[in-house]
Write a protein that holds these residues in place. Structure first.
Motif: not given
Length: 217
Positions: A109-117
């Protein structure tokens, strides 16, 4: 099923997908508490009524974001893990590549989901519950693989190794530029460079843990 019904189902799925992707960005940028259903509906270009029709509440929408993305990541992880020769010399590196590569690549998910992860690992009970449901089953398989690749090691050591390796991943996964600043390097590093560093670091620590356990026994 007729053509009209098929078209309606496809349209419904498209709307659902658009909402989830919009929510992923909103949650990444503002966190769970800061994200608003109105803002998500605007990002997805749907009415709030339609958003609530599809997902009900913000909690349910957040859980769906995690469920969908974790499914992509974990399926890719298990596919890669299945190709690792757990009795070979390169087993630890292969296991770590299978663990790290999917969340760092496009499926992550590129930078979007990586922050959630990253937030899921250190999050509140809501996040911990989602990790237990959507990540722990795959994590157990990686712990088993690590134990198999480290003959004589205990489940405890393998689980500890997995947890510390995951911590190393979380430290870099947001790709917020901090590592580059500390290196005095302005451009973002490619995934292969990030992976190589992570694997080298984590593998060294894992082997040291296993050696320490053997020396104590």
């Amino acid at each position: 099923m007729g053509d009209a019904a098929t078209a309606r189902d496809a349209s419904k799925q498209d709307t659902s997908d658009r909402i989830v992707l919009a929510a992923e960005v909103e949650f990444a940028e503002r966190g769970f508490e800061g994200a608003g259903m109105k803002a998500i509906s605007q990002r997805a270009d749907v009415s709030q009524a339609l958003l609530h029709y599809h997902f009900g509440s913000k909690d349910h929408l957040y859980a769906e974001v995690v469920r969908r993305r974790s499914k992509l990541i974990n399926e890719a992880r298990l596919d890669l893990l299945a190709k690792v020769d757990l009795g070979g010399k390169e087993a630890i590196g292969g296991i770590l590549d299978a663990l790290f590569r999917p969340p760092l690549g496009p499926l992550g998910g590129d930078q979007s989901y990586t922050r959630i992860f990253g937030g899921l690992i250190v999050g509140r009970e809501r996040d911990r519950a989602l990790v237990r449901e959507y990540y722990d089953p795959t994590a157990q398989k990686f712990v088993e693989a690590l134990q198999a690749a480290l003959p004589g090691s205990s489940r405890k050591t393998a689980a500890h190794a997995y947890t510390l390796a995951l911590g190393a991943l979380v430290a870099v996964i947001s790709r917020d530029g901090r590592v580059e600043r500390l290196m005095g390097q302005q451009e973002l590093r490619g995934i292969d460079e990030v992976l190589a560093g992570l694997i080298t670091f984590a593998e060294g620590g894992i082997r040291a843990l296993a050696a320490s356990e053997k020396s104590e026994n």
